[in-house]
Scaffold this motif. Structure first.
Motif, short mmCIF file in Angstrom:
data_model
loop_
_atom_site.label_atom_id
_atom_site.label_comp_id
_atom_site.label_asym_id
_atom_site.label_seq_id
_atom_site.Cartn_x
_atom_site.Cartn_y
_atom_site.Cartn_z
N ASP A 7 89.28 7.31 -60.76
CA ASP A 7 90.33 8.27 -61.21
C ASP A 7 90.26 9.67 -60.74
N ALA A 8 88.91 9.99 -60.64
CA ALA A 8 88.90 11.46 -60.05
C ALA A 8 89.29 11.68 -58.83
N ARG A 9 89.24 10.81 -58.04
CA ARG A 9 89.59 10.88 -56.54
C ARG A 9 91.38 10.81 -56.69
N LEU A 10 91.95 9.69 -57.55
CA LEU A 10 93.35 9.88 -57.67
C LEU A 10 93.85 11.13 -58.00
N VAL A 11 93.31 11.57 -59.18
CA VAL A 11 93.86 13.01 -59.55
C VAL A 11 93.72 14.10 -58.71
N GLN A 12 92.76 13.99 -57.97
CA GLN A 12 92.62 15.05 -56.79
C GLN A 12 93.48 15.03 -55.94
N ILE A 13 93.85 13.77 -55.30
CA ILE A 13 94.95 13.52 -54.39
C ILE A 13 96.28 13.90 -54.83
N VAL A 14 96.45 13.41 -56.17
CA VAL A 14 97.92 13.89 -56.81
C VAL A 14 98.10 15.33 -57.24
N ASP A 15 97.13 15.84 -57.49
CA ASP A 15 97.06 17.46 -57.71
C ASP A 15 97.53 18.22 -56.48
N ALA A 16 96.49 17.95 -55.47
CA ALA A 16 96.94 18.46 -54.16
C ALA A 16 98.38 18.30 -53.75
N ALA A 17 98.74 16.96 -53.64
CA ALA A 17 100.11 16.67 -53.25
C ALA A 17 101.15 17.79 -54.21
N LEU A 18 100.94 17.81 -55.44
CA LEU A 18 101.48 18.50 -56.24
C LEU A 18 101.71 20.00 -55.95
N ALA A 19 100.51 20.47 -55.69
CA ALA A 19 100.30 21.80 -55.33
C ALA A 19 101.28 22.02 -54.15
N ASP A 20 100.91 21.32 -53.08
CA ASP A 20 101.61 21.49 -51.84
C ASP A 20 103.22 21.54 -51.92
N ALA A 21 103.86 20.43 -52.74
CA ALA A 21 105.16 20.16 -52.78
C ALA A 21 105.85 21.41 -53.87
N THR A 22 104.80 21.90 -54.81
CA THR A 22 105.32 23.12 -55.63
C THR A 22 105.57 24.34 -54.76
N LEU A 23 104.52 24.63 -53.87
CA LEU A 23 104.59 25.62 -53.04
C LEU A 23 105.81 25.72 -52.01
N ARG A 24 106.35 24.60 -51.59
CA ARG A 24 107.49 24.32 -50.74
C ARG A 24 108.51 24.58 -51.62
N GLY A 26 109.24 26.55 -54.54
CA GLY A 26 109.41 27.52 -55.11
C GLY A 26 110.47 27.95 -56.11
N SER A 27 111.45 28.80 -55.89
CA SER A 27 112.11 28.98 -56.98
C SER A 27 113.07 27.76 -57.37
N HIS A 28 113.13 26.86 -56.65
CA HIS A 28 113.92 25.71 -57.13
C HIS A 28 113.37 24.75 -58.21
N LEU A 29 112.13 24.98 -58.56
CA LEU A 29 111.31 24.46 -59.39
C LEU A 29 111.31 25.15 -60.79
N ALA A 30 112.15 24.39 -61.75
CA ALA A 30 112.17 25.31 -62.85
C ALA A 30 111.08 24.98 -63.96
N ILE A 156 118.88 22.78 -58.50
CA ILE A 156 120.38 22.46 -58.81
C ILE A 156 121.12 23.25 -57.83
N HIS A 157 120.62 24.44 -57.36
CA HIS A 157 121.48 24.83 -56.20
C HIS A 157 120.91 24.79 -54.66
N ALA A 158 120.21 23.62 -54.62
CA ALA A 158 119.54 23.29 -53.41
C ALA A 158 120.30 22.36 -52.69
N SER A 159 120.28 22.47 -51.17
CA SER A 159 121.13 21.62 -50.39
C SER A 159 120.14 20.25 -50.23
N THR A 160 120.98 19.27 -49.72
CA THR A 160 120.47 18.16 -49.23
C THR A 160 118.85 18.29 -48.28
N ASP A 161 119.17 19.11 -47.28
CA ASP A 161 117.93 19.31 -46.62
C ASP A 161 116.81 20.18 -47.30
N GLU A 162 117.21 21.21 -48.05
CA GLU A 162 116.16 21.95 -48.96
C GLU A 162 115.59 20.95 -49.77
#
Length: 202
Positions: A7-24, A26-30, A156-162
């Motif tokens: 579980d610790a390994r799973l959480v580590q992987i998921v949280d890292a993936a989330l941090a990366d997706a969150t960074l990309r 940006g302002s599109h995430l509410a 909401i205002h993001a294009s398909t590519d974004e």
């Protein structure tokens, strides 16, 4: 405890993936503290999620017993509403295997707030122990139909590519499934449950 390292390994992987997706994203995430729309309505969780939540509540009982007791009271309150319609085994809290395809589950408790949600602040009282689905909600995720789904408040205002450029690592579901299967084998359990039943009697 069976699966603790898994579980610790799973959480580590998921949280890292989330941090990366969150960074990309940006302002599109509410997603912000106090935004709790995704915390209303029940959803199935794996047994590994359930164990993480129980451990989280146990730890909270030591560090903040008053908050832990409020969670327990909300769990009991939720169970009074969920029990009459629970699509599974009430004794074990395990959902029926076909719950996802059942019309009943589609309409089941859509307005039920998560019992670890503090309704006053709109924040999660077991945030560090939250289920994997809670950790990945927000960024675009690939559905079984190969579509990219997002929270209705985000992109909401993001294009398909974004949207595509902000996709959560598509390997996460497979990694999660493998980890959950390994946990179930080690712990001798199976099936899925709901958060209120995971914390029942804890």
């Amino acid at each position: 405890m069976p699966g603790q390292t898994l579980d610790a390994r799973l959480v580590q992987i998921v949280d890292a993936a989330l941090a990366d997706a969150t960074l990309r994203g940006g302002s599109h995430l509410a997603c912000r503290a106090g935004c709790s729309q995704c915390c209303v309505g029940v959803f199935p969780i794996a047994q590994q999620d359930a164990e993480r939540l129980r451990q989280g509540l146990h730890a909270l009982s030591g560090s903040d017993p008053a908050r832990a007791e409020r969670i327990r009271l909300r769990v009991l309150d939720a169970l009074t509403r969920l029990d009459p319609w629970f699509p599974g085994d009430l004794a074990t809290g395990v959902l029926n295997e076909d719950h996802e395809s059942a019309i009943l589950f589609e309409e089941f408790a859509n307005d039920e707030p998560c019992p670890v949600l503090d309704l006053t602040t709109g924040t999660c009282d077991l945030y560090e122990a939250r289920p994997i689905l809670c950790r990945t909600f927000g960024p675009p995720m690939r559905t079984p139909e190969d579509n990219l789904g997002t929270c209705e408040l985000c992109f909401i205002h993001a294009s398909t590519d974004e949207i595509a450029a902000c996709e959560l690592d598509p390997a996460v579901p497979e990694i999660q499934e493998a980890s959950d299967d390994a946990y179930n084998e080690q712990a001798g359990c199976s099936g899925e449950t709901l958060l209120a039943y995971a914390l029942r009697d804890n």
